[in-house]
Design a protein around this motif. Structure first.
Motif, PDB file in Angstrom:
ATOM      1  N   VAL A  95       0.870  -1.181   0.000  1.00 34.47           N
ATOM      2  CA  VAL A  95       0.000   0.000   0.000  1.00 34.47           C
ATOM      3  C   VAL A  95       0.903   1.226   0.000  1.00 34.47           C
ATOM      4  CG1 VAL A  95      -1.623   1.340   1.424  1.00 34.47           C
ATOM      5  CG2 VAL A  95      -1.974  -1.114   1.095  1.00 34.47           C
ATOM      6  N   CYS A  96       0.515   2.257  -0.731  1.00 34.50           N
ATOM      7  CA  CYS A  96       1.319   3.477  -0.833  1.00 34.50           C
ATOM      8  C   CYS A  96       1.374   4.182   0.536  1.00 34.50           C
ATOM      9  CB  CYS A  96       0.704   4.407  -1.880  1.00 34.50           C
ATOM     10  SG  CYS A  96       1.497   6.024  -1.952  1.00 34.50           S
ATOM     11  N   PRO A  97       2.588   4.346   1.086  1.00 37.47           N
ATOM     12  CA  PRO A  97       2.697   5.005   2.395  1.00 37.47           C
ATOM     13  C   PRO A  97       2.203   6.457   2.376  1.00 37.47           C
ATOM     14  CG  PRO A  97       4.739   3.874   1.848  1.00 37.47           C
ATOM     15  CD  PRO A  97       3.883   3.846   0.614  1.00 37.47           C
ATOM     16  N   TYR A  98       2.466   7.159   1.280  1.00 35.13           N
ATOM     17  CA  TYR A  98       2.028   8.562   1.212  1.00 35.13           C
ATOM     18  C   TYR A  98       0.505   8.640   1.298  1.00 35.13           C
ATOM     19  CZ  TYR A  98       1.415  13.375  -0.197  1.00 35.13           C
ATOM     20  OH  TYR A  98       1.046  14.695  -0.219  1.00 35.13           O
ATOM     21  N   CYS A  99      -0.165   7.868   0.461  1.00 37.52           N
ATOM     22  CA  CYS A  99      -1.639   7.891   0.464  1.00 37.52           C
ATOM     23  C   CYS A  99      -2.199   7.395   1.800  1.00 37.52           C
ATOM     24  CB  CYS A  99      -2.185   7.037  -0.680  1.00 37.52           C
ATOM     25  SG  CYS A  99      -1.941   7.776  -2.314  1.00 37.52           S
ATOM     26  N   PHE A 100      -1.559   6.352   2.340  1.00 35.34           N
ATOM     27  CA  PHE A 100      -2.046   5.782   3.596  1.00 35.34           C
ATOM     28  C   PHE A 100      -1.972   6.809   4.729  1.00 35.34           C
ATOM     29  CE2 PHE A 100      -1.433   3.447   7.585  1.00 35.34           C
ATOM     30  CZ  PHE A 100      -2.550   2.628   7.571  1.00 35.34           C
TER      31      PHE A 100
ATOM     32  N   LYS B  82       4.998   1.907  -8.050  1.00 37.71           N
ATOM     33  CA  LYS B  82       4.406   3.215  -8.297  1.00 37.71           C
ATOM     34  C   LYS B  82       2.953   3.213  -7.834  1.00 37.71           C
ATOM     35  CE  LYS B  82       3.900   6.791 -11.759  1.00 37.71           C
ATOM     36  NZ  LYS B  82       4.276   7.250 -13.081  1.00 37.71           N
ATOM     37  N   CYS B  83       2.547   4.328  -7.264  1.00 34.62           N
ATOM     38  CA  CYS B  83       1.159   4.490  -6.819  1.00 34.62           C
ATOM     39  C   CYS B  83       0.347   5.117  -7.946  1.00 34.62           C
ATOM     40  CB  CYS B  83       1.110   5.383  -5.582  1.00 34.62           C
ATOM     41  SG  CYS B  83      -0.570   5.740  -5.031  1.00 34.62           S
ATOM     42  N   LYS B  84      -0.782   4.507  -8.273  1.00 37.24           N
ATOM     43  CA  LYS B  84      -1.634   5.054  -9.336  1.00 37.24           C
ATOM     44  C   LYS B  84      -2.432   6.266  -8.857  1.00 37.24           C
ATOM     45  CE  LYS B  84      -2.215   0.890 -12.037  1.00 37.24           C
ATOM     46  NZ  LYS B  84      -3.107  -0.147 -12.535  1.00 37.24           N
ATOM     47  N   THR B  85      -2.525   6.430  -7.554  1.00 39.14           N
ATOM     48  CA  THR B  85      -3.307   7.554  -7.027  1.00 39.14           C
ATOM     49  C   THR B  85      -2.473   8.829  -6.954  1.00 39.14           C
ATOM     50  OG1 THR B  85      -4.660   6.031  -5.740  1.00 39.14           O
ATOM     51  CG2 THR B  85      -4.717   8.334  -5.085  1.00 39.14           C
ATOM     52  N   CYS B  86      -1.327   8.771  -6.272  1.00 41.72           N
ATOM     53  CA  CYS B  86      -0.522   9.976  -6.085  1.00 41.72           C
ATOM     54  C   CYS B  86       0.690  10.017  -7.017  1.00 41.72           C
ATOM     55  CB  CYS B  86      -0.071  10.109  -4.633  1.00 41.72           C
ATOM     56  SG  CYS B  86       1.175   8.897  -4.146  1.00 41.72           S
ATOM     57  N   HIS B  87       0.952   8.903  -7.701  1.00 44.03           N
ATOM     58  CA  HIS B  87       2.054   8.778  -8.676  1.00 44.03           C
ATOM     59  C   HIS B  87       3.432   8.812  -8.037  1.00 44.03           C
ATOM     60  CE1 HIS B  87      -1.068   9.033 -11.674  1.00 44.03           C
ATOM     61  NE2 HIS B  87      -1.455  10.182 -11.157  1.00 44.03           N
TER      62      HIS B  87
HETATM   63 ZN   LIG Z   1      -0.057   7.158  -3.275  1.00 42.34          ZN
END
Ligand SMILES: [Zn+2]
Length: 100
Positions: free
Chosen positions: A60-65, A88-93
């Protein structure tokens, strides 16, 4: 003298009305800004609690989490030129390198 006093009062009433309107507009802007700051503060308080108390799940993307309180899955991308696996995170890139 009475006519000057009446003109003065009428003129000043108009000026004071204008000042009251201007102060009301300025106060409303400040109140709206304060509400925005309080909302941002509440969001940061949630983020702080999450950073202090929660572990980000694997993949899971740590930034988004932590920052957005979303669980965005990470997907593998091409490895770096020196062979380090990347995600790569598809939400925040944001891109993350696979820990050893
Ligand atoms: Zn993210």
């Amino acid at each position: 003298m009475d006519i000057f006093a009446k003109e003065f009062r009428a003129d000043m009433l108009g000026q004071v009305d204008g000042l009251l309107d201007a102060k009301n507009v300025a106060a409303t802007k400040v109140e709206e800004e304060a509400l925005k700051l309080r909302a941002e503060q509440a969001q940061l308080t949630k983020t702080k609690a999450r950073l202090a108390n929660e572990e980000c799940p694997v993949s899971v993307c740590p930034y988004c989490f932590y920052m957005s309180q979303k669980t965005s899955a990470l997907t593998a991308t091409d490895p770096t030129p020196d062979g380090i696996d990347q995600l790569k995170c598809k939400t925040c890139h944001n891109e993350w390198q696979q820990p050893d």
